[in-house]
Design a protein around this motif. Sequence first.
Motif, PDB file in Angstrom:
ATOM      1  N   HIS A 119     120.766  11.020  35.378  1.00 23.05           N
ATOM      2  CA  HIS A 119     121.351   9.764  35.850  1.00 23.05           C
ATOM      3  C   HIS A 119     121.185   9.547  37.350  1.00 23.05           C
ATOM      4  N   ASP A 120     121.667  10.483  38.162  1.00 21.36           N
ATOM      5  CA  ASP A 120     121.626  10.291  39.613  1.00 21.36           C
ATOM      6  C   ASP A 120     120.199  10.248  40.148  1.00 21.36           C
ATOM      7  N   ILE A 121     119.298  11.003  39.531  1.00 27.99           N
ATOM      8  CA  ILE A 121     117.896  10.988  39.951  1.00 27.99           C
ATOM      9  C   ILE A 121     117.296   9.608  39.729  1.00 27.99           C
ATOM     10  N   ILE A 122     117.547   9.026  38.565  1.00 27.51           N
ATOM     11  CA  ILE A 122     116.999   7.704  38.257  1.00 27.51           C
ATOM     12  C   ILE A 122     117.638   6.635  39.141  1.00 27.51           C
ATOM     13  N   ILE A 123     118.962   6.688  39.302  1.00 31.20           N
ATOM     14  CA  ILE A 123     119.643   5.703  40.147  1.00 31.20           C
ATOM     15  C   ILE A 123     119.131   5.759  41.575  1.00 31.20           C
ATOM     16  N   ALA A 124     119.076   6.969  42.152  1.00 35.24           N
ATOM     17  CA  ALA A 124     118.610   7.117  43.528  1.00 35.24           C
ATOM     18  C   ALA A 124     117.169   6.655  43.662  1.00 35.24           C
ATOM     19  N   SER A 125     116.333   6.991  42.694  1.00 32.51           N
ATOM     20  CA  SER A 125     114.922   6.621  42.753  1.00 32.51           C
ATOM     21  C   SER A 125     114.740   5.110  42.697  1.00 32.51           C
ATOM     22  N   GLN A 126     115.461   4.451  41.808  1.00 35.46           N
ATOM     23  CA  GLN A 126     115.283   3.010  41.653  1.00 35.46           C
ATOM     24  C   GLN A 126     115.718   2.235  42.889  1.00 35.46           C
ATOM     25  N   ILE A 177     107.316  10.304  39.039  1.00 34.01           N
ATOM     26  CA  ILE A 177     106.023   9.621  38.953  1.00 34.01           C
ATOM     27  C   ILE A 177     106.163   8.162  39.359  1.00 34.01           C
ATOM     28  N   ASP A 178     107.218   7.520  38.885  1.00 35.93           N
ATOM     29  CA  ASP A 178     107.418   6.092  39.181  1.00 35.93           C
ATOM     30  C   ASP A 178     107.527   5.824  40.675  1.00 35.93           C
ATOM     31  N   GLN A 179     108.009   6.807  41.446  1.00 36.31           N
ATOM     32  CA  GLN A 179     108.114   6.598  42.894  1.00 36.31           C
ATOM     33  C   GLN A 179     106.997   7.324  43.659  1.00 36.31           C
ATOM     34  N   ASN A 180     105.954   7.727  42.916  1.00 36.41           N
ATOM     35  CA  ASN A 180     104.761   8.334  43.523  1.00 36.41           C
ATOM     36  C   ASN A 180     105.054   9.625  44.272  1.00 36.41           C
ATOM     37  N   GLY A 181     105.944  10.452  43.737  1.00 35.94           N
ATOM     38  CA  GLY A 181     106.186  11.764  44.315  1.00 35.94           C
ATOM     39  C   GLY A 181     107.470  11.855  45.112  1.00 35.94           C
ATOM     40  N   LEU A 182     107.710  13.050  45.657  1.00 37.47           N
ATOM     41  CA  LEU A 182     108.953  13.334  46.375  1.00 37.47           C
ATOM     42  C   LEU A 182     108.717  13.676  47.845  1.00 37.47           C
ATOM     43  N   GLN A 183     107.498  13.534  48.347  1.00 39.34           N
ATOM     44  CA  GLN A 183     107.189  13.950  49.709  1.00 39.34           C
ATOM     45  C   GLN A 183     108.171  13.328  50.715  1.00 39.34           C
ATOM     46  N   PRO A 184     108.664  14.097  51.692  1.00 36.94           N
ATOM     47  CA  PRO A 184     108.423  15.519  51.950  1.00 36.94           C
ATOM     48  C   PRO A 184     109.366  16.445  51.175  1.00 36.94           C
ATOM     49  N   GLY A 185     110.112  15.900  50.224  1.00 34.52           N
ATOM     50  CA  GLY A 185     110.993  16.724  49.392  1.00 34.52           C
ATOM     51  C   GLY A 185     110.232  17.390  48.273  1.00 34.52           C
ATOM     52  N   GLY A 186     110.950  17.925  47.315  1.00 36.21           N
ATOM     53  CA  GLY A 186     110.304  18.597  46.202  1.00 36.21           C
ATOM     54  C   GLY A 186     111.323  19.079  45.193  1.00 36.21           C
ATOM     55  N   LEU A 187     110.926  20.045  44.382  1.00 36.08           N
ATOM     56  CA  LEU A 187     111.808  20.666  43.401  1.00 36.08           C
ATOM     57  C   LEU A 187     112.254  22.021  43.954  1.00 36.08           C
ATOM     58  N   ASN A 188     113.520  22.131  44.262  1.00 34.40           N
ATOM     59  CA  ASN A 188     114.066  23.361  44.820  1.00 34.40           C
ATOM     60  C   ASN A 188     114.929  24.047  43.771  1.00 34.40           C
ATOM     61  N   PHE A 189     114.578  25.267  43.399  1.00 31.71           N
ATOM     62  CA  PHE A 189     115.315  25.961  42.354  1.00 31.71           C
ATOM     63  C   PHE A 189     116.580  26.610  42.917  1.00 31.71           C
ATOM     64  N   ASP A 190     117.617  25.814  42.984  1.00 32.15           N
ATOM     65  CA  ASP A 190     118.939  26.291  43.404  1.00 32.15           C
ATOM     66  C   ASP A 190     119.623  26.876  42.170  1.00 32.15           C
ATOM     67  N   CYS A 191     119.149  28.048  41.742  1.00 34.05           N
ATOM     68  CA  CYS A 191     119.567  28.621  40.462  1.00 34.05           C
ATOM     69  C   CYS A 191     119.824  30.119  40.598  1.00 34.05           C
ATOM     70  N   LEU A 228     118.742  11.022  49.397  1.00 36.54           N
ATOM     71  CA  LEU A 228     119.609  11.909  48.631  1.00 36.54           C
ATOM     72  C   LEU A 228     118.847  13.102  48.075  1.00 36.54           C
ATOM     73  N   ASN A 229     119.509  14.241  48.117  1.00 38.85           N
ATOM     74  CA  ASN A 229     119.035  15.438  47.421  1.00 38.85           C
ATOM     75  C   ASN A 229     119.917  15.595  46.187  1.00 38.85           C
ATOM     76  N   ILE A 230     119.345  15.348  45.033  1.00 34.55           N
ATOM     77  CA  ILE A 230     120.133  15.320  43.806  1.00 34.55           C
ATOM     78  C   ILE A 230     120.088  16.665  43.097  1.00 34.55           C
ATOM     79  N   GLU A 231     121.263  17.190  42.791  1.00 37.23           N
ATOM     80  CA  GLU A 231     121.378  18.390  41.969  1.00 37.23           C
ATOM     81  C   GLU A 231     121.953  17.971  40.617  1.00 37.23           C
ATOM     82  N   PRO A 232     121.154  18.061  39.544  1.00 36.68           N
ATOM     83  CA  PRO A 232     121.632  17.592  38.235  1.00 36.68           C
ATOM     84  C   PRO A 232     122.913  18.258  37.756  1.00 36.68           C
ATOM     85  N   ASN A 233     123.144  19.520  38.137  1.00 35.23           N
ATOM     86  CA  ASN A 233     124.395  20.167  37.763  1.00 35.23           C
ATOM     87  C   ASN A 233     125.586  19.408  38.347  1.00 35.23           C
ATOM     88  N   HIS A 234     125.430  18.901  39.561  1.00 34.00           N
ATOM     89  CA  HIS A 234     126.476  18.079  40.176  1.00 34.00           C
ATOM     90  C   HIS A 234     126.619  16.749  39.437  1.00 34.00           C
TER      91      HIS A 234
END
Length: 255
Positions: free
Chosen positions: A99-106, A144-158, A83-89
């Motif tokens: 919420h969605d970031i933590i749920i998806a990560s866990q 941090i808990d999932q040891n990074g986002l590779q090959p994803g990252g932080l994309n500023f959709d702003c 999943l690519n999570i957008e917090p605004n969504h």
Amino acid sequence: ENIVFWGGREGYQSMLNTNIKREIDHMAQLFKMAIKYKQQHNMTAQFLIEPKPREPTKHQYDYDAQTTMCFLQTYNLQDHFKLNIEPNHTTLAGHDFEHDIIIASQYGMLGSIDSNTGDPLLGWDTDQFPMDVKKATLVMSAVIDQNGLQPGGLNFDCKVRRESTDPEDLFIGHIGAMDTFAKGLRNAAKMKEDALLSNMVKNRYKTFDYGFGKRLEDGELTLDDCEAYVLDNGESELTSGKQELYEMILNRYTT
């Protein structure tokens, strides 16, 4: 390295003229075709789905992280997508920013993050630059808990606000958002190093680490076993959730 599927029009405007099950079947078939295309062309990119509850449709089929993960499991697609999570969504879906970031990560399904935010008083996707250090701290703690986002990252959709008319505002927005997540990362690393909050959470669930609680968690018990346990031992001791203490401790790291 990533291909994002945003289902902005995969939903309905009215249930009167919509066969929901059939449309979701069709969406799954499209994803299966994409998987086959990827394999045929030896592509290595990570496929990502970006949940969103509404806009432009009234209801989108990838409403939030849990809905999307359920969809992937139902159609046996879970090994091919994250999943690519957008917090605004996420906030549009009625959840907290993180919420969605933590749920998806866990559940091992967080692949990337569209690093933006919205105005909680507006009911649409405003794509603002994230400037809340506390929220960034909670997000980076999950990363941090999932040891990074590779090959994803932080994309500023702003984008800057309509009233921000100076050319420098675009730079200010990006720099400020990057600084916010950098501060969040430092805070999250310190939280993890101190392990105060994580140990408190671990302690809250400690009765599931041994004895009857462990057997319950492992699926070894029945409802009859639970009834017999309560009759023999009485009601469980009421333990405070200490929400206010957790919030106070978080403030120490973020203010």
